[in-house]
Design a protein around this motif. Sequence first.
Motif, PDB file in Angstrom:
ATOM      1  N   GLY A 100       0.795  -1.210   0.000  1.00 38.10           N
ATOM      2  CA  GLY A 100       0.000   0.000   0.000  1.00 38.10           C
ATOM      3  C   GLY A 100       0.829   1.262   0.000  1.00 38.10           C
ATOM      4  O   GLY A 100       1.170   1.790   1.060  1.00 38.10           O
ATOM      5  N   MET A 101       1.189   1.720  -1.199  1.00 35.81           N
ATOM      6  CA  MET A 101       1.893   2.984  -1.373  1.00 35.81           C
ATOM      7  C   MET A 101       1.222   3.696  -2.543  1.00 35.81           C
ATOM      8  O   MET A 101       0.755   3.063  -3.485  1.00 35.81           O
ATOM      9  N   ALA A 102       1.185   5.027  -2.469  1.00 36.12           N
ATOM     10  CA  ALA A 102       0.557   5.813  -3.533  1.00 36.12           C
ATOM     11  C   ALA A 102       1.601   6.738  -4.155  1.00 36.12           C
ATOM     12  O   ALA A 102       2.257   7.502  -3.439  1.00 36.12           O
ATOM     13  N   SER A 103       1.745   6.663  -5.475  1.00 31.12           N
ATOM     14  CA  SER A 103       2.739   7.505  -6.138  1.00 31.12           C
ATOM     15  C   SER A 103       2.406   8.981  -5.984  1.00 31.12           C
ATOM     16  O   SER A 103       3.305   9.816  -5.823  1.00 31.12           O
ATOM     17  N   HIS A 104       1.111   9.327  -5.992  1.00 30.92           N
ATOM     18  CA  HIS A 104       0.737  10.733  -5.792  1.00 30.92           C
ATOM     19  C   HIS A 104       1.161  11.209  -4.396  1.00 30.92           C
ATOM     20  O   HIS A 104       1.596  12.347  -4.223  1.00 30.92           O
ATOM     21  N   GLY A 105       1.038  10.337  -3.407  1.00 28.97           N
ATOM     22  CA  GLY A 105       1.472  10.689  -2.063  1.00 28.97           C
ATOM     23  C   GLY A 105       2.975  10.864  -1.996  1.00 28.97           C
ATOM     24  O   GLY A 105       3.485  11.775  -1.330  1.00 28.97           O
ATOM     25  N   GLY A 106       3.719   9.974  -2.691  1.00 28.29           N
ATOM     26  CA  GLY A 106       5.164  10.095  -2.733  1.00 28.29           C
ATOM     27  C   GLY A 106       5.609  11.382  -3.401  1.00 28.29           C
ATOM     28  O   GLY A 106       6.555  12.037  -2.946  1.00 28.29           O
ATOM     29  N   ILE A 107       4.934  11.765  -4.477  1.00 30.63           N
ATOM     30  CA  ILE A 107       5.258  13.011  -5.168  1.00 30.63           C
ATOM     31  C   ILE A 107       4.985  14.205  -4.266  1.00 30.63           C
ATOM     32  O   ILE A 107       5.809  15.124  -4.146  1.00 30.63           O
ATOM     33  N   LEU A 108       3.836  14.194  -3.598  1.00 33.12           N
ATOM     34  CA  LEU A 108       3.516  15.290  -2.675  1.00 33.12           C
ATOM     35  C   LEU A 108       4.523  15.337  -1.530  1.00 33.12           C
ATOM     36  O   LEU A 108       4.954  16.428  -1.116  1.00 33.12           O
ATOM     37  N   ARG A 277      -0.010   9.047 -16.741  1.00 37.42           N
ATOM     38  CA  ARG A 277      -0.786   8.290 -15.752  1.00 37.42           C
ATOM     39  C   ARG A 277      -2.217   8.092 -16.242  1.00 37.42           C
ATOM     40  O   ARG A 277      -2.788   6.991 -16.121  1.00 37.42           O
ATOM     41  N   ILE A 278      -2.802   9.127 -16.780  1.00 33.89           N
ATOM     42  CA  ILE A 278      -4.187   9.041 -17.259  1.00 33.89           C
ATOM     43  C   ILE A 278      -4.292   8.042 -18.406  1.00 33.89           C
ATOM     44  O   ILE A 278      -5.229   7.230 -18.473  1.00 33.89           O
ATOM     45  N   ILE A 279      -3.316   8.066 -19.320  1.00 25.42           N
ATOM     46  CA  ILE A 279      -3.323   7.107 -20.430  1.00 25.42           C
ATOM     47  C   ILE A 279      -3.154   5.687 -19.899  1.00 25.42           C
ATOM     48  O   ILE A 279      -3.881   4.766 -20.283  1.00 25.42           O
ATOM     49  N   GLN A 298      -6.497   8.801 -11.999  1.00 26.18           N
ATOM     50  CA  GLN A 298      -6.726   9.820 -13.017  1.00 26.18           C
ATOM     51  C   GLN A 298      -7.249  11.109 -12.390  1.00 26.18           C
ATOM     52  O   GLN A 298      -6.817  12.217 -12.759  1.00 26.18           O
ATOM     53  N   PHE A 299      -8.157  10.978 -11.443  1.00 28.10           N
ATOM     54  CA  PHE A 299      -8.741  12.162 -10.800  1.00 28.10           C
ATOM     55  C   PHE A 299      -7.673  12.963 -10.063  1.00 28.10           C
ATOM     56  O   PHE A 299      -7.606  14.188 -10.179  1.00 28.10           O
ATOM     57  N   LEU A 300      -6.819  12.284  -9.305  1.00 31.88           N
ATOM     58  CA  LEU A 300      -5.755  12.978  -8.580  1.00 31.88           C
ATOM     59  C   LEU A 300      -4.767  13.622  -9.545  1.00 31.88           C
ATOM     60  O   LEU A 300      -4.201  14.685  -9.262  1.00 31.88           O
TER      61      LEU A 300
END
Length: 325
Positions: A100-108, A277-279, A298-300
């Motif tokens: 359980g890791m989120a790339s968006h969280g890592g970027i933030l 990411r969206i693609i 995609q939403f994030l």
Amino acid sequence: MWLAFYVHNLDPFLVRFYDDVGIRWYGTAYLAGFVAAFYLLKSLARKGYGSLQEAQVPDFVFFAAIFGVLLGGRLGYVLFYRPHMILDDPLGIFRVWDGGMASHGGILGLVIFSFIYARRHHISWTGIGDNLVAAAPLGLMFGRLANFINGELYGRKITTVPWAMQFPSELLDDPNIVTPYGPLRETAIRQCLPLDPGLGSAPPIDAAKAIIAAARTNPQIREILSHILTPRHPSQLYEAFLEGLLLFACLITIRLRFRQPDGITTGCFFLLYPTMRIIGELFREPDAPLTGPFTRGQFLSLFMFLVGIAFLAHALRRKKGTPGG
């Protein structure tokens, strides 16, 4: 029922010491990402790119890995994908070995950490960021490859492209998924029962996990699963190429082309990453409820476009104000 598609049978452990104790590919992927970032940042610093000095790179990468990628990625996963854990299972937040890791969280996390680091050391934040975002796709690529080895975050069903694959982890999905032979999990347990009578007395979820583990070494189990699992896109490999290799090629080219003004490469990252990411998520099975027509990823990603535009506008405004620029 299906054509002869590859049934995923890779072991998530690089080295297994005992039962579920060992060195996992997922952890190795993170380590590979940090090592790649270390050498690339050192190389860029040595050539005079960015505001980070070569001697500062080891400490920066170490603390960025801990407080940016790992802490940010885990908290992002909890907040963006499993917010119920905060009240229902707060200790589960710390069980990172469960995944359980989120790339968006890592970027933030990296954005916040690099900002604090830049303020503390009185150097340009965007100067750090331009080098950091050029290295980030390498970590993203290794992470997606680890997702593939783990057999997780697989593609949408059903596809019959020649490179489609069948992932036994599908047995852990909704137990009400129906195949021509009946409910997926129930069918798998029933057909594998002659090979492992113990499956009959185990809870269904435990029996499914046992089948997944057995499929890595038992060709008879894989043969049974090949007739009931749905062929899916290997979306992890698509994302490894898009968010990793292709994005890296674009950003390192931009970084080597633009030393100044600071922020150009950072702005391009926040425009190109969400695009990739969206693609990629067009082919990936949603791992959270949809937000309108968009997957959670995609939403994030949509908000990142605004960040990218802001960075580019700031950089171009600085360039315009530079004498002779």
